[in-house]
Design a protein around this motif. Structure first.
Motif, PDB file in Angstrom:
ATOM      1  N   PRO A  35       0.830  -1.209   0.000  1.00 28.20           N
ATOM      2  CA  PRO A  35       0.000   0.000   0.000  1.00 28.20           C
ATOM      3  C   PRO A  35       0.863   1.257   0.000  1.00 28.20           C
ATOM      4  N   THR A  36       0.306   2.337  -0.523  1.00 25.34           N
ATOM      5  CA  THR A  36       1.069   3.592  -0.560  1.00 25.34           C
ATOM      6  C   THR A  36       1.390   4.088   0.848  1.00 25.34           C
ATOM      7  N   SER A  37       0.557   3.739   1.827  1.00 30.25           N
ATOM      8  CA  SER A  37       0.846   4.149   3.198  1.00 30.25           C
ATOM      9  C   SER A  37       2.154   3.549   3.692  1.00 30.25           C
ATOM     10  N   ARG A  38       2.429   2.308   3.277  1.00 28.84           N
ATOM     11  CA  ARG A  38       3.681   1.667   3.678  1.00 28.84           C
ATOM     12  C   ARG A  38       4.862   2.311   2.981  1.00 28.84           C
ATOM     13  N   ILE A  39       4.667   2.699   1.706  1.00 30.62           N
ATOM     14  CA  ILE A  39       5.732   3.404   0.987  1.00 30.62           C
ATOM     15  C   ILE A  39       6.037   4.724   1.673  1.00 30.62           C
ATOM     16  N   ALA A  40       4.991   5.451   2.047  1.00 29.73           N
ATOM     17  CA  ALA A  40       5.186   6.729   2.731  1.00 29.73           C
ATOM     18  C   ALA A  40       5.929   6.543   4.047  1.00 29.73           C
ATOM     19  N   GLU A  41       5.563   5.503   4.774  1.00 27.09           N
ATOM     20  CA  GLU A  41       6.229   5.239   6.060  1.00 27.09           C
ATOM     21  C   GLU A  41       7.700   4.925   5.859  1.00 27.09           C
ATOM     22  N   ALA A  42       8.000   4.084   4.849  1.00 28.36           N
ATOM     23  CA  ALA A  42       9.393   3.724   4.593  1.00 28.36           C
ATOM     24  C   ALA A  42      10.208   4.916   4.101  1.00 28.36           C
ATOM     25  N   ALA A  43       9.558   5.810   3.351  1.00 24.59           N
ATOM     26  CA  ALA A  43      10.249   6.994   2.834  1.00 24.59           C
ATOM     27  C   ALA A  43      10.296   8.135   3.845  1.00 24.59           C
ATOM     28  N   LYS A  47       1.725  10.525   3.713  1.00 21.78           N
ATOM     29  CA  LYS A  47       1.120   9.758   2.629  1.00 21.78           C
ATOM     30  C   LYS A  47       0.655  10.667   1.503  1.00 21.78           C
ATOM     31  N   GLY A  48       0.177  11.854   1.843  1.00 17.86           N
ATOM     32  CA  GLY A  48      -0.288  12.787   0.823  1.00 17.86           C
ATOM     33  C   GLY A  48       0.802  13.197  -0.141  1.00 17.86           C
ATOM     34  N   LEU A  49       2.058  13.162   0.313  1.00 14.84           N
ATOM     35  CA  LEU A  49       3.166  13.558  -0.553  1.00 14.84           C
ATOM     36  C   LEU A  49       3.419  12.505  -1.636  1.00 14.84           C
ATOM     37  N   VAL A  50       3.129  11.251  -1.317  1.00 18.60           N
ATOM     38  CA  VAL A  50       3.261  10.206  -2.325  1.00 18.60           C
ATOM     39  C   VAL A  50       2.305  10.488  -3.484  1.00 18.60           C
ATOM     40  N   TYR A  52       1.019  13.343  -4.170  1.00 19.86           N
ATOM     41  CA  TYR A  52       1.379  14.643  -4.742  1.00 19.86           C
ATOM     42  C   TYR A  52       2.270  14.443  -5.974  1.00 19.86           C
ATOM     43  N   TYR A  53       3.212  13.505  -5.864  1.00 20.33           N
ATOM     44  CA  TYR A  53       4.125  13.237  -6.979  1.00 20.33           C
ATOM     45  C   TYR A  53       3.609  12.148  -7.907  1.00 20.33           C
ATOM     46  N   PHE A  54       2.859  11.201  -7.367  1.00 20.48           N
ATOM     47  CA  PHE A  54       2.415  10.057  -8.152  1.00 20.48           C
ATOM     48  C   PHE A  54       0.917   9.872  -7.917  1.00 20.48           C
ATOM     49  N   ARG A  55       0.110  10.368  -8.864  1.00 23.10           N
ATOM     50  CA  ARG A  55      -1.344  10.390  -8.689  1.00 23.10           C
ATOM     51  C   ARG A  55      -1.899   8.991  -8.472  1.00 23.10           C
ATOM     52  N   ARG A  56      -1.389   8.016  -9.217  1.00 21.30           N
ATOM     53  CA  ARG A  56      -1.795   6.629  -9.045  1.00 21.30           C
ATOM     54  C   ARG A  56      -0.581   5.804  -8.634  1.00 21.30           C
ATOM     55  N   LYS A  57      -0.831   4.722  -7.943  1.00 16.89           N
ATOM     56  CA  LYS A  57       0.293   3.881  -7.519  1.00 16.89           C
ATOM     57  C   LYS A  57       1.048   3.350  -8.728  1.00 16.89           C
ATOM     58  N   SER A  58       0.347   3.070  -9.828  1.00 16.47           N
ATOM     59  CA  SER A  58       1.010   2.569 -11.033  1.00 16.47           C
ATOM     60  C   SER A  58       1.979   3.588 -11.619  1.00 16.47           C
ATOM     61  N   ASP A  59       1.778   4.873 -11.307  1.00 21.67           N
ATOM     62  CA  ASP A  59       2.705   5.900 -11.783  1.00 21.67           C
ATOM     63  C   ASP A  59       4.093   5.707 -11.176  1.00 21.67           C
ATOM     64  N   LEU A  60       4.138   5.076 -10.025  1.00 24.56           N
ATOM     65  CA  LEU A  60       5.437   4.767  -9.414  1.00 24.56           C
ATOM     66  C   LEU A  60       6.214   3.786 -10.290  1.00 24.56           C
ATOM     67  N   LEU A  61       5.527   2.795 -10.843  1.00 23.45           N
ATOM     68  CA  LEU A  61       6.198   1.839 -11.722  1.00 23.45           C
ATOM     69  C   LEU A  61       6.727   2.517 -12.981  1.00 23.45           C
ATOM     70  N   THR A  62       5.912   3.403 -13.542  1.00 21.94           N
ATOM     71  CA  THR A  62       6.339   4.129 -14.741  1.00 21.94           C
ATOM     72  C   THR A  62       7.596   4.939 -14.448  1.00 21.94           C
ATOM     73  N   ALA A  63       7.624   5.576 -13.283  1.00 27.60           N
ATOM     74  CA  ALA A  63       8.799   6.366 -12.904  1.00 27.60           C
ATOM     75  C   ALA A  63      10.008   5.468 -12.672  1.00 27.60           C
ATOM     76  N   LEU A  64       9.781   4.274 -12.147  1.00 24.94           N
ATOM     77  CA  LEU A  64      10.895   3.357 -11.907  1.00 24.94           C
ATOM     78  C   LEU A  64      11.505   2.866 -13.213  1.00 24.94           C
ATOM     79  N   VAL A  65      10.678   2.687 -14.254  1.00 23.85           N
ATOM     80  CA  VAL A  65      11.213   2.289 -15.560  1.00 23.85           C
ATOM     81  C   VAL A  65      12.233   3.314 -16.044  1.00 23.85           C
ATOM     82  N   GLU A  66      11.942   4.571 -15.815  1.00 18.15           N
ATOM     83  CA  GLU A  66      12.828   5.640 -16.271  1.00 18.15           C
ATOM     84  C   GLU A  66      14.161   5.643 -15.527  1.00 18.15           C
ATOM     85  N   ARG A  67      14.240   4.921 -14.417  1.00 17.58           N
ATOM     86  CA  ARG A  67      15.479   4.859 -13.646  1.00 17.58           C
ATOM     87  C   ARG A  67      16.429   3.766 -14.146  1.00 17.58           C
TER      88      ARG A  67
END
Length: 205
Positions: A35-43, A47-50, A52-67
């Motif tokens: 869950p995004t709450s766990r990502i926010a906790e680890a980072a 949670k709102g900041l997650v 803020y940058y990534f509207r959907r959780k799948s957007d995180l995967l798209t951003a990771l591809v670019e890395r």
């Protein structure tokens, strides 16, 4: 604080922490199980900041591809004229070197490609680039007009599949000798000999 201020200040590093946390947690628990709450906790961000940058959780995967590191390799850096097998081995070694720091990320993205179109499309694009540069290396090593183009295209697809598989299961290493036999076999099939082609000397004009 405005978005622009955030990008120039602490939020820029927060975005990086979010991506690093997502990469680690997705690899450990899978995309659906994180869950995004766990990502926010680890980072260590709200949670709102997650979102803020990534509207959907799948957007995180798209951003990771670019890395993932750039897979485009200048053929002149790896080609040994007249030796297809060695040229391909040098290409694979360079690709492995570039991806050596992203093993977990590579494995994660290939695992998630089946259920996320954006990831699948991005990885397919990387595969197409790989096929093209393998083809360029073979042609540069063999010399113009030495090999049938259809054979080169088939060989390029086979090498690209082999490299993609290695990267998808994170089996790449700093010394990719395990793939040397496969590359030598493909080169031998192309040339009908041992992977080495005889390059005719240039004719005087």
């Amino acid at each position: 604080m405005s978005r622009q201020q955030g990008d120039d200040g602490g939020h820029a590093s927060a975005r990086e922490r979010i991506l690093l946390a997502a990469e680690r947690l997705f690899a450990e628990s899978g995309f659906q199980g994180t869950p995004t709450s766990r990502i926010a906790e680890a980072a260590e961000v709200p949670k709102g900041l997650v979102h803020y940058y990534f509207r959907r959780k799948s957007d995180l995967l798209t951003a990771l591809v670019e890395r993932l590191p750039d897979e485009r390799v200048d053929p002149t850096r790896v080609v040994v004229r007249g030796d297809i097998a060695e040229s391909l081995h040098r290409l694979v070694t360079e690709l492995d070197r570039r991806l050596s720091a992203s093993r977990m990320l590579s494995h994660l993205l290939w695992r998630e490609a089946d259920t996320h179109n954006a990831v699948r499309d991005a990885l397919r694009s990387r595969y197409d680039v790989l096929v093209g540069q393998v083809k360029s290396v073979i042609l540069a090593a063999a010399g113009a007009g030495t090999l049938a183009l259809t054979d080169v295209e088939s060989a390029a697809a086979l090498v690209a599949l082999a490299v993609s598989y290695r990267h998808s299961v994170a089996r790449h290493s700093d010394a990719p000798d395990e793939i040397r036999a496969e590359l030598t076999f493909i080169a031998s099939a192309l040339t009908g000999r041992s992977g080495t082609v005889r390059v005719a000397p240039a004719r005087a004009p």
